[in-house]
Design a protein around this motif. Sequence first.
Motif, PDB file in Angstrom:
ATOM      1  N   LEU A 151      -3.484   1.423   9.083  1.00 35.19           N
ATOM      2  CA  LEU A 151      -4.094   0.538   8.088  1.00 35.19           C
ATOM      3  C   LEU A 151      -3.322  -0.772   7.990  1.00 35.19           C
ATOM      4  N   ILE A 152      -2.017  -0.718   7.992  1.00 37.91           N
ATOM      5  CA  ILE A 152      -1.214  -1.941   7.874  1.00 37.91           C
ATOM      6  C   ILE A 152      -1.422  -2.841   9.085  1.00 37.91           C
ATOM      7  N   LEU A 153      -1.521  -2.265  10.267  1.00 36.74           N
ATOM      8  CA  LEU A 153      -1.793  -3.064  11.462  1.00 36.74           C
ATOM      9  C   LEU A 153      -3.141  -3.758  11.345  1.00 36.74           C
ATOM     10  N   GLU A 154      -4.124  -3.049  10.796  1.00 37.86           N
ATOM     11  CA  GLU A 154      -5.442  -3.647  10.593  1.00 37.86           C
ATOM     12  C   GLU A 154      -5.389  -4.784   9.585  1.00 37.86           C
ATOM     13  N   LEU A 155      -4.665  -4.577   8.512  1.00 31.65           N
ATOM     14  CA  LEU A 155      -4.623  -5.566   7.427  1.00 31.65           C
ATOM     15  C   LEU A 155      -3.856  -6.821   7.812  1.00 31.65           C
ATOM     16  N   GLY A 156      -2.859  -6.685   8.649  1.00 33.99           N
ATOM     17  CA  GLY A 156      -2.142  -7.865   9.127  1.00 33.99           C
ATOM     18  C   GLY A 156      -0.895  -8.195   8.318  1.00 33.99           C
ATOM     19  N   GLU A 157      -0.436  -9.419   8.492  1.00 34.53           N
ATOM     20  CA  GLU A 157       0.889  -9.806   8.006  1.00 34.53           C
ATOM     21  C   GLU A 157       1.007  -9.849   6.489  1.00 34.53           C
ATOM     22  N   ARG A 158      -0.094  -9.890   5.778  1.00 35.81           N
ATOM     23  CA  ARG A 158      -0.021  -9.909   4.318  1.00 35.81           C
ATOM     24  C   ARG A 158       0.191  -8.517   3.719  1.00 35.81           C
ATOM     25  N   ALA A 159       0.171  -7.489   4.540  1.00 31.93           N
ATOM     26  CA  ALA A 159       0.237  -6.117   4.034  1.00 31.93           C
ATOM     27  C   ALA A 159       1.525  -5.425   4.454  1.00 31.93           C
ATOM     28  N   THR A 160       2.063  -4.644   3.542  1.00 36.03           N
ATOM     29  CA  THR A 160       3.195  -3.783   3.847  1.00 36.03           C
ATOM     30  C   THR A 160       2.931  -2.400   3.279  1.00 36.03           C
ATOM     31  N   ALA A 161       3.502  -1.400   3.936  1.00 38.54           N
ATOM     32  CA  ALA A 161       3.444  -0.031   3.425  1.00 38.54           C
ATOM     33  C   ALA A 161       4.710   0.233   2.630  1.00 38.54           C
ATOM     34  N   GLY A 162       4.574   0.967   1.546  1.00 43.63           N
ATOM     35  CA  GLY A 162       5.739   1.256   0.729  1.00 43.63           C
ATOM     36  C   GLY A 162       5.591   2.570   0.003  1.00 43.63           C
ATOM     37  N   THR A 163       6.543   2.839  -0.839  1.00 44.37           N
ATOM     38  CA  THR A 163       6.488   4.008  -1.710  1.00 44.37           C
ATOM     39  C   THR A 163       5.631   3.689  -2.934  1.00 44.37           C
ATOM     40  N   THR A 164       5.358   4.703  -3.711  1.00 44.11           N
ATOM     41  CA  THR A 164       4.636   4.476  -4.962  1.00 44.11           C
ATOM     42  C   THR A 164       5.400   3.505  -5.859  1.00 44.11           C
ATOM     43  N   ALA A 165       6.722   3.619  -5.866  1.00 47.40           N
ATOM     44  CA  ALA A 165       7.537   2.709  -6.672  1.00 47.40           C
ATOM     45  C   ALA A 165       7.431   1.278  -6.156  1.00 47.40           C
ATOM     46  N   VAL A 178       0.842  -1.196   0.000  1.00 46.16           N
ATOM     47  CA  VAL A 178       0.000   0.000   0.000  1.00 46.16           C
ATOM     48  C   VAL A 178       0.875   1.243   0.000  1.00 46.16           C
ATOM     49  N   SER A 179       0.524   2.208  -0.828  1.00 45.87           N
ATOM     50  CA  SER A 179       1.252   3.476  -0.863  1.00 45.87           C
ATOM     51  C   SER A 179       0.272   4.633  -0.954  1.00 45.87           C
TER      52      SER A 179
END
Length: 214
Positions: free
Chosen positions: A41-55, A29-30
């Motif tokens: 949001l990442i804490l809600e989504l759980g282990e399958r989610a990571t936050a990143g840059t647009t790239a 997610v960016s």
Amino acid sequence: MTTLGLIGAGHIGSQLARAAVAHGYDVVVSNSRGPASLTELILELGERATAGTTADAAAADLVAVAIPLRDIENIPAGLLAGKVVMDTTNYYQQRDGQVAALDAEETTVSELVQAHFADAHVVKAFNHIYASAITDDAQSAGTAERRALIVAGEDAGAKKKVSEFIDAIGFDVLDIGGLAESWRIQVGTAAYGPRRDLEELEIDIAQAERPAAH
């Protein structure tokens, strides 16, 4: 398993992320404010989610662009080269400012998006469903009167990939043709917003009348 990259984490983007992780997808997610703003949001989504840059999001197997139309040009055109890109955008004059070609009905939103991301495989999707319904209306394949969503695009393989994702998260799919046909489900048309099963959606698309230039 396919990884979904999200450029934009507003109402639609965050709901697509929720739907994706619920059905076994990994998500990146960016947003324009940076990864640190996505912690909740990442804490809600759980282990399958990571936050990143647009790239980072653009490097995923399948990418969803869920930002206002006015902000599309802020994304480097080459960033999505070769990617299958789900374009969720709509044109709202009060938000996006006036776009002469759209006001004249000379083109469609997704054709403009495709023109910007010239080397991407743009597929119109998720522009005609309210964000909450992405999770609320989802049903298993084969369910009677299952809600249907459209895809439009020039690349059959890209549409197949997007269609498989849409089906996996709970919706039937109607292919309405190329991006030029996506006016049939733009803001103000009968199919924009309300719940439609496949048969009902086919009728709305077939009966759509293009608005006059404004």
